[in-house]
Design a protein around this motif. Structure first.
Motif, PDB file in Angstrom:
ATOM      1  N   ASN A   1       0.823  -1.200   0.000  1.00 45.35           N
ATOM      2  CA  ASN A   1       0.000   0.000   0.000  1.00 45.35           C
ATOM      3  C   ASN A   1       0.862   1.257   0.000  1.00 45.35           C
ATOM      4  OD1 ASN A   1      -2.723  -1.309   0.517  1.00 45.35           O
ATOM      5  ND2 ASN A   1      -1.613  -2.020   2.316  1.00 45.35           N
ATOM      6  N   MET A   2       0.300   2.341  -0.544  1.00 44.17           N
ATOM      7  CA  MET A   2       0.837   3.683  -0.352  1.00 44.17           C
ATOM      8  C   MET A   2      -0.048   4.327   0.711  1.00 44.17           C
ATOM      9  SD  MET A   2       3.389   4.428  -2.548  1.00 44.17           S
ATOM     10  CE  MET A   2       3.286   6.162  -2.879  1.00 44.17           C
ATOM     11  N   ILE A   3       0.525   4.655   1.858  1.00 39.23           N
ATOM     12  CA  ILE A   3      -0.253   5.111   3.004  1.00 39.23           C
ATOM     13  C   ILE A   3       0.153   6.535   3.366  1.00 39.23           C
ATOM     14  CG2 ILE A   3      -0.902   4.628   5.391  1.00 39.23           C
ATOM     15  CD1 ILE A   3      -0.124   1.698   4.871  1.00 39.23           C
ATOM     16  N   PHE A   4      -0.840   7.410   3.580  1.00 38.23           N
ATOM     17  CA  PHE A   4      -0.601   8.817   3.883  1.00 38.23           C
ATOM     18  C   PHE A   4      -1.152   9.119   5.283  1.00 38.23           C
ATOM     19  CE2 PHE A   4      -0.900   8.159  -0.612  1.00 38.23           C
ATOM     20  CZ  PHE A   4       0.087   8.957  -1.164  1.00 38.23           C
ATOM     21  N   TYR A   5      -0.307   9.693   6.129  1.00 35.95           N
ATOM     22  CA  TYR A   5      -0.682  10.031   7.500  1.00 35.95           C
ATOM     23  C   TYR A   5      -0.750  11.548   7.679  1.00 35.95           C
ATOM     24  CZ  TYR A   5      -0.530   5.567  10.004  1.00 35.95           C
ATOM     25  OH  TYR A   5      -0.828   4.318  10.496  1.00 35.95           O
ATOM     26  N   ASN A   6      -1.597  11.986   8.598  1.00 32.45           N
ATOM     27  CA  ASN A   6      -1.649  13.370   9.028  1.00 32.45           C
ATOM     28  C   ASN A   6      -2.115  13.400  10.479  1.00 32.45           C
ATOM     29  OD1 ASN A   6      -3.270  16.103   9.401  1.00 32.45           O
ATOM     30  ND2 ASN A   6      -1.794  16.424   7.768  1.00 32.45           N
ATOM     31  N   ASN A   7      -1.456  14.206  11.303  1.00 29.62           N
ATOM     32  CA  ASN A   7      -1.805  14.346  12.721  1.00 29.62           C
ATOM     33  C   ASN A   7      -1.809  13.001  13.439  1.00 29.62           C
ATOM     34  OD1 ASN A   7      -2.457  15.864  15.023  1.00 29.62           O
ATOM     35  ND2 ASN A   7      -4.657  15.636  14.691  1.00 29.62           N
ATOM     36  N   GLY A   8      -0.876  12.128  13.064  1.00 30.79           N
ATOM     37  CA  GLY A   8      -0.705  10.859  13.759  1.00 30.79           C
ATOM     38  C   GLY A   8      -1.644   9.751  13.346  1.00 30.79           C
ATOM     39  N   SER A   9      -2.492   9.977  12.344  1.00 28.59           N
ATOM     40  CA  SER A   9      -3.447   8.954  11.935  1.00 28.59           C
ATOM     41  C   SER A   9      -3.428   8.785  10.423  1.00 28.59           C
ATOM     42  CB  SER A   9      -4.872   9.323  12.367  1.00 28.59           C
ATOM     43  OG  SER A   9      -4.972   9.396  13.776  1.00 28.59           O
ATOM     44  N   GLU A  10      -3.744   7.571   9.968  1.00 31.44           N
ATOM     45  CA  GLU A  10      -3.863   7.340   8.538  1.00 31.44           C
ATOM     46  C   GLU A  10      -5.058   8.099   7.991  1.00 31.44           C
ATOM     47  OE1 GLU A  10      -5.042   3.797   5.422  1.00 31.44           O
ATOM     48  OE2 GLU A  10      -3.894   3.239   7.205  1.00 31.44           O
ATOM     49  N   ARG A  11      -4.848   8.811   6.877  1.00 37.72           N
ATOM     50  CA  ARG A  11      -5.923   9.584   6.252  1.00 37.72           C
ATOM     51  C   ARG A  11      -6.286   9.064   4.862  1.00 37.72           C
ATOM     52  NH1 ARG A  11      -7.807  11.525  10.831  1.00 37.72           N
ATOM     53  NH2 ARG A  11      -6.337  12.911  11.895  1.00 37.72           N
ATOM     54  N   MET A  12      -5.333   8.445   4.158  1.00 39.62           N
ATOM     55  CA  MET A  12      -5.612   7.957   2.815  1.00 39.62           C
ATOM     56  C   MET A  12      -4.627   6.858   2.477  1.00 39.62           C
ATOM     57  SD  MET A  12      -5.841  10.068  -0.806  1.00 39.62           S
ATOM     58  CE  MET A  12      -4.076  10.146  -1.112  1.00 39.62           C
ATOM     59  N   ARG A  13      -5.060   5.912   1.631  1.00 42.75           N
ATOM     60  CA  ARG A  13      -4.142   4.910   1.109  1.00 42.75           C
ATOM     61  C   ARG A  13      -4.543   4.512  -0.299  1.00 42.75           C
ATOM     62  NH1 ARG A  13      -3.542  -0.546   4.149  1.00 42.75           N
ATOM     63  NH2 ARG A  13      -3.329   0.858   5.932  1.00 42.75           N
ATOM     64  N   ILE A  14      -3.558   4.080  -1.066  1.00 46.30           N
ATOM     65  CA  ILE A  14      -3.765   3.483  -2.377  1.00 46.30           C
ATOM     66  C   ILE A  14      -3.257   2.060  -2.277  1.00 46.30           C
ATOM     67  CG2 ILE A  14      -3.311   3.642  -4.851  1.00 46.30           C
ATOM     68  CD1 ILE A  14      -2.506   6.573  -4.365  1.00 46.30           C
ATOM     69  N   ASN A  15      -4.129   1.080  -2.507  1.00 46.86           N
ATOM     70  CA  ASN A  15      -3.674  -0.307  -2.377  1.00 46.86           C
ATOM     71  C   ASN A  15      -3.059  -0.798  -3.682  1.00 46.86           C
ATOM     72  OD1 ASN A  15      -5.797  -1.125  -4.063  1.00 46.86           O
ATOM     73  ND2 ASN A  15      -7.035  -1.943  -2.399  1.00 46.86           N
ATOM     74  N   SER A  16      -2.565  -2.021  -3.665  1.00 49.49           N
ATOM     75  CA  SER A  16      -1.834  -2.532  -4.819  1.00 49.49           C
ATOM     76  C   SER A  16      -2.722  -2.760  -6.029  1.00 49.49           C
ATOM     77  CB  SER A  16      -1.116  -3.837  -4.446  1.00 49.49           C
ATOM     78  OG  SER A  16      -2.048  -4.808  -3.995  1.00 49.49           O
ATOM     79  N   SER A  17      -4.047  -2.742  -5.842  1.00 47.15           N
ATOM     80  CA  SER A  17      -4.977  -2.863  -6.974  1.00 47.15           C
ATOM     81  C   SER A  17      -5.292  -1.511  -7.599  1.00 47.15           C
ATOM     82  CB  SER A  17      -6.282  -3.527  -6.523  1.00 47.15           C
ATOM     83  OG  SER A  17      -6.045  -4.842  -6.070  1.00 47.15           O
ATOM     84  N   GLY A  18      -4.890  -0.415  -6.933  1.00 46.75           N
ATOM     85  CA  GLY A  18      -5.170   0.925  -7.430  1.00 46.75           C
ATOM     86  C   GLY A  18      -6.372   1.578  -6.795  1.00 46.75           C
ATOM     87  N   ASN A  19      -7.083   0.874  -5.887  1.00 47.33           N
ATOM     88  CA  ASN A  19      -8.204   1.480  -5.177  1.00 47.33           C
ATOM     89  C   ASN A  19      -7.695   2.509  -4.177  1.00 47.33           C
ATOM     90  OD1 ASN A  19     -10.380   0.003  -6.352  1.00 47.33           O
ATOM     91  ND2 ASN A  19      -9.815  -1.762  -5.119  1.00 47.33           N
TER      92      ASN A  19
END
Length: 199
Positions: A82-100
């Motif tokens: 996954n591509m995982i994006f954090y802000n303020n200590g919590s996950e806010r968005m991700r792109i999984n290996s399927s592109g979702n």
């Protein structure tokens, strides 16, 4: 390694070429003798930053990279993760290996194909669209809302019609008075009504 009054320089090779320097402001330059920012990499062709570990492997096709390729920039997870994006200590968005793409969920899913999955475990989920004419406040533009009672709400905040199209043409509209028009763009204004062209 050498130093001067304004920089610490690192050299390698038989030609004693400079490879890195730390200037008097604390800026670090790799391949650049006058870094403009805290950390700057310069390469004549395509500069890369690679991050790898023992799990991903250490070849050129492993790990994670940030690449400037001509006028394009790439952020690349080379693994089936996954591509995982954090802000303020919590996950806010991700792109999984399927592109979702998932916002508010760590498991973005689609019934079929690839898409955007937004989840709010504590209330409404909204998509907001605004532009210069509508303004950009919370009460402007157009919202698609998943209500907490499972209802779906399409909301135009502006005094303008809500239009529905198919086959590259408008097929139905609801004007700002609540009149519904099918096959016409001017429903008769006798209070909220449904008007079908030809009837």
């Amino acid at each position: 390694c050498s130093s001067s009054s304004d920089a610490l320089q690192f050299h390698t090779g038989s030609s004693d070429s400079e490879r890195m320097r730390i200037d008097s402001s604390g800026n670090v330059g790799i391949g650049k003798s006058n870094p403009n920012t805290t950390f700057e990499i310069y390469e004549d062709t395509n500069p890369y930053i690679y991050l790898q570990n023992s799990t991903t492997g250490t070849t050129a096709t492993d790990g994670f990279s940030i690449v400037e390729f001509g006028l394009d920039a790439y952020i690349n997870n080379r693994e089936a993760g996954n591509m995982i994006f954090y802000n303020n200590g919590s996950e806010r968005m991700r792109i999984n290996s399927s592109g979702n793409v998932g916002i508010g969920t760590s498991n973005p899913v689609q019934q079929s194909g690839i898409g955007l999955h937004i989840n709010n475990s504590g209330g409404q989920t909204r998509i907001k669209l605004t532009q210069s004419a509508s303004g950009a406040t919370a009460n402007d533009g157009f919202d698609i809302i998943a209500e907490t009672n499972n209802e779906i709400h399409l909301l135009n905040h502006e005094s303008a019609p809500l239009k529905f199209g198919a086959g590259a043409a408008e097929r139905m509209r609801i004007d700002s008075s609540g009149n519904v028009a099918i096959g016409t763009t001017s429903p008769t204004a006798f209070g909220p009504t449904l008007q079908v062209a030809g009837t």
